[in-house]
Scaffold this motif. Structure first.
Motif, PDB file in Angstrom:
ATOM      1  N   GLU A  36      34.142  16.762  58.629  1.00  0.00           N
ATOM      2  CA  GLU A  36      32.981  17.077  57.787  1.00  0.00           C
ATOM      3  C   GLU A  36      33.333  16.852  56.320  1.00  0.00           C
ATOM      4  OE1 GLU A  36      31.880  21.125  58.672  1.00  0.00           O
ATOM      5  OE2 GLU A  36      31.299  20.663  60.740  1.00  0.00           O
ATOM      6  N   PRO A  37      33.465  15.568  55.923  1.00  0.00           N
ATOM      7  CA  PRO A  37      33.877  15.281  54.534  1.00  0.00           C
ATOM      8  C   PRO A  37      32.888  15.797  53.495  1.00  0.00           C
ATOM      9  CG  PRO A  37      33.291  13.263  55.734  1.00  0.00           C
ATOM     10  CD  PRO A  37      33.334  14.354  56.740  1.00  0.00           C
ATOM     11  N   ASP A  38      31.628  15.986  53.891  1.00  0.00           N
ATOM     12  CA  ASP A  38      30.648  16.541  52.949  1.00  0.00           C
ATOM     13  C   ASP A  38      30.378  18.021  53.230  1.00  0.00           C
ATOM     14  OD1 ASP A  38      30.289  14.083  51.611  1.00  0.00           O
ATOM     15  OD2 ASP A  38      29.031  13.392  53.286  1.00  0.00           O
ATOM     16  N   GLY A  39      31.215  18.596  54.086  1.00  0.00           N
ATOM     17  CA  GLY A  39      31.026  20.002  54.451  1.00  0.00           C
ATOM     18  C   GLY A  39      31.657  20.946  53.445  1.00  0.00           C
ATOM     19  N   THR A  40      31.801  22.198  53.852  1.00  0.00           N
ATOM     20  CA  THR A  40      32.335  23.242  52.982  1.00  0.00           C
ATOM     21  C   THR A  40      33.724  22.871  52.462  1.00  0.00           C
ATOM     22  OG1 THR A  40      31.162  24.850  54.323  1.00  0.00           O
ATOM     23  CG2 THR A  40      32.834  25.715  52.828  1.00  0.00           C
ATOM     24  N   GLU A  41      33.896  22.997  51.153  1.00  0.00           N
ATOM     25  CA  GLU A  41      35.207  22.730  50.566  1.00  0.00           C
ATOM     26  C   GLU A  41      36.026  24.022  50.498  1.00  0.00           C
ATOM     27  OE1 GLU A  41      35.151  20.272  46.908  1.00  0.00           O
ATOM     28  OE2 GLU A  41      33.041  19.942  47.399  1.00  0.00           O
ATOM     29  N   LEU A  42      37.324  23.848  50.719  1.00  0.00           N
ATOM     30  CA  LEU A  42      38.250  24.966  50.568  1.00  0.00           C
ATOM     31  C   LEU A  42      39.005  24.765  49.266  1.00  0.00           C
ATOM     32  CD1 LEU A  42      39.628  27.496  51.861  1.00  0.00           C
ATOM     33  CD2 LEU A  42      41.335  25.903  52.785  1.00  0.00           C
ATOM     34  N   LEU A  43      38.829  25.706  48.341  1.00  0.00           N
ATOM     35  CA  LEU A  43      39.494  25.646  47.046  1.00  0.00           C
ATOM     36  C   LEU A  43      40.875  26.283  47.155  1.00  0.00           C
ATOM     37  CD1 LEU A  43      39.236  25.127  43.912  1.00  0.00           C
ATOM     38  CD2 LEU A  43      38.329  27.468  43.761  1.00  0.00           C
ATOM     39  N   LEU A  44      41.904  25.531  46.805  1.00  0.00           N
ATOM     40  CA  LEU A  44      43.272  26.065  46.786  1.00  0.00           C
ATOM     41  C   LEU A  44      43.490  26.628  45.385  1.00  0.00           C
ATOM     42  CD1 LEU A  44      45.004  23.099  48.691  1.00  0.00           C
ATOM     43  CD2 LEU A  44      44.052  25.222  49.637  1.00  0.00           C
ATOM     44  N   GLU A  45      43.195  27.899  45.262  1.00  0.00           N
ATOM     45  CA  GLU A  45      43.061  28.551  43.955  1.00  0.00           C
ATOM     46  C   GLU A  45      44.330  29.299  43.567  1.00  0.00           C
ATOM     47  OE1 GLU A  45      39.744  31.228  43.983  1.00  0.00           O
ATOM     48  OE2 GLU A  45      39.820  31.566  41.822  1.00  0.00           O
ATOM     49  N   PRO A  46      44.821  29.105  42.355  1.00  0.00           N
ATOM     50  CA  PRO A  46      46.050  29.804  41.940  1.00  0.00           C
ATOM     51  C   PRO A  46      45.881  31.324  41.988  1.00  0.00           C
ATOM     52  CG  PRO A  46      45.434  28.105  40.346  1.00  0.00           C
ATOM     53  CD  PRO A  46      44.286  28.248  41.281  1.00  0.00           C
ATOM     54  N   ASP A  47      46.911  32.013  42.479  1.00  0.00           N
ATOM     55  CA  ASP A  47      46.818  33.482  42.592  1.00  0.00           C
ATOM     56  C   ASP A  47      47.320  34.144  41.308  1.00  0.00           C
ATOM     57  OD1 ASP A  47      49.547  33.151  42.757  1.00  0.00           O
ATOM     58  OD2 ASP A  47      49.747  33.971  44.783  1.00  0.00           O
ATOM     59  N   GLN A  48      46.786  33.671  40.165  1.00  0.00           N
ATOM     60  CA  GLN A  48      47.325  34.124  38.880  1.00  0.00           C
ATOM     61  C   GLN A  48      46.734  35.424  38.359  1.00  0.00           C
ATOM     62  OE1 GLN A  48      50.071  32.893  37.289  1.00  0.00           O
ATOM     63  NE2 GLN A  48      50.111  32.056  39.359  1.00  0.00           N
ATOM     64  N   HIS A  49      45.643  35.874  38.953  1.00  0.00           N
ATOM     65  CA  HIS A  49      45.099  37.166  38.497  1.00  0.00           C
ATOM     66  C   HIS A  49      46.136  38.258  38.762  1.00  0.00           C
ATOM     67  CE1 HIS A  49      42.708  40.796  38.266  1.00  0.00           C
ATOM     68  NE2 HIS A  49      41.815  40.086  37.589  1.00  0.00           N
ATOM     69  N   PRO A  50      46.311  39.200  37.809  1.00  0.00           N
ATOM     70  CA  PRO A  50      47.349  40.234  37.982  1.00  0.00           C
ATOM     71  C   PRO A  50      47.229  41.005  39.305  1.00  0.00           C
ATOM     72  CG  PRO A  50      46.433  40.327  35.754  1.00  0.00           C
ATOM     73  CD  PRO A  50      45.627  39.300  36.510  1.00  0.00           C
ATOM     74  N   ALA A  51      46.026  41.157  39.819  1.00  0.00           N
ATOM     75  CA  ALA A  51      45.851  41.945  41.043  1.00  0.00           C
ATOM     76  C   ALA A  51      46.033  41.107  42.307  1.00  0.00           C
ATOM     77  CB  ALA A  51      44.459  42.592  41.054  1.00  0.00           C
ATOM     78  N   ALA A  52      46.067  39.794  42.165  1.00  0.00           N
ATOM     79  CA  ALA A  52      46.012  38.929  43.347  1.00  0.00           C
ATOM     80  C   ALA A  52      47.225  39.090  44.254  1.00  0.00           C
ATOM     81  CB  ALA A  52      45.869  37.472  42.908  1.00  0.00           C
TER      82      ALA A  52
END
Lengths: 104, 132
Positions: free
Chosen positions: B49-65
């Motif tokens: 599903e190339p036009d399907g839902t994207e998964l963001l590989l998001e940095p865990d930089q928030h202090p609480a993350a």
């Protein structure tokens, strides 16, 4: 001998309390099927197989009671805490009432 | 109003390592890679599903993350769940590639689930319909 009996009785009290609750017996059933489960896996099994939809906190409390009774222990597998079944405390029940019986 | 889920995210400790794991091991394909200062807007999609839902590989930089991620991992709680055709086959394939599972394939009512370690600080659940 007398001392051993006293210690044993104290431990047995905890085992009976631990076994008195149906959810805790189900937790032991699931650990008997697969030993070494996370809290998440135990909750998923209880919910999908037994319709036990208690909160994770509630299941965590049940596990704490089982640990006090020596029926469950926990250790880290990687960074995940997994729970193990220990049946040794149950052996005392067998030894106390069933060891010398010869009924069919 | 029509509303859709076009993006979801996992908080990763290292974006390059995450891209490697989510593409080479899990089989997603990279969609967007936009430099944003220290980090990247980095997304992957299913090859089906190339036009399907994207998964963001998001940095865990928030202090609480990090504390949040650690607490989830301790209790074995997945950060995300993905669908496969057959969890047992996927489990065998991924094990052979060196992926670590903390929950083997298990029938949970209408689905079979397994839980793996994404090496970026998250647990990921795989699901497929239970047979029959």
């Amino acid at each position: 001998m007398q001392v051993t009996t006293c210690i044993s009785s104290a431990e047995m009290g905890d085992v009976y309390k631990a076994l008195a609750d149906p959810t805790r017996r189900l937790i032991l059933d699931e650990l008997a099927e697969r030993d070494g489960q996370s809290l998440f896996e135990l909750c998923a099994r209880l919910a999908t197989r037994h319709n036990v939809t208690s909160s994770r906190q509630a299941i965590s409390q049940h596990i704490a009671v089982l640990k006090e009774a020596g029926l469950v222990s926990s250790h880290r597998s990687g960074r995940t805490r997994v729970h193990h079944l220990h049946t040794e405390p149950l052996r005392e029940i067998v030894d106390r009432w069933l060891a010398d019986r010869e009924d069919p | 109003m029509s509303i859709r889920i076009n993006l979801t995210s996992v908080l990763v400790d290292d974006q390059a390592k995450a891209l490697e794991f989510y593409t080479k091991q899990l089989g997603f394909v990279q969609k967007h890679d936009v430099p944003m200062g220290e980090y990247r807007w980095l997304t992957v999609v299913s090859p089906d599903e190339p036009d399907g839902t994207e998964l963001l590989l998001e940095p865990d930089q928030h202090p609480a993350a990090k504390a949040y991620k650690e607490a989830l991992v301790t209790d074995g709680i997945p950060a995300a769940s993905f669908a496969v055709d057959d969890v047992r086959a996927a489990h065998a394939e991924l094990l052979a590639k060196g992926v670590r599972f903390i929950q083997e394939p298990t029938e949970m009512g209408p689905v079979v689930t397994a839980v793996l370690d994404d090496t970026c600080g998250n647990l990921i659940q795989l699901t497929s319909p239970a047979a029959g």
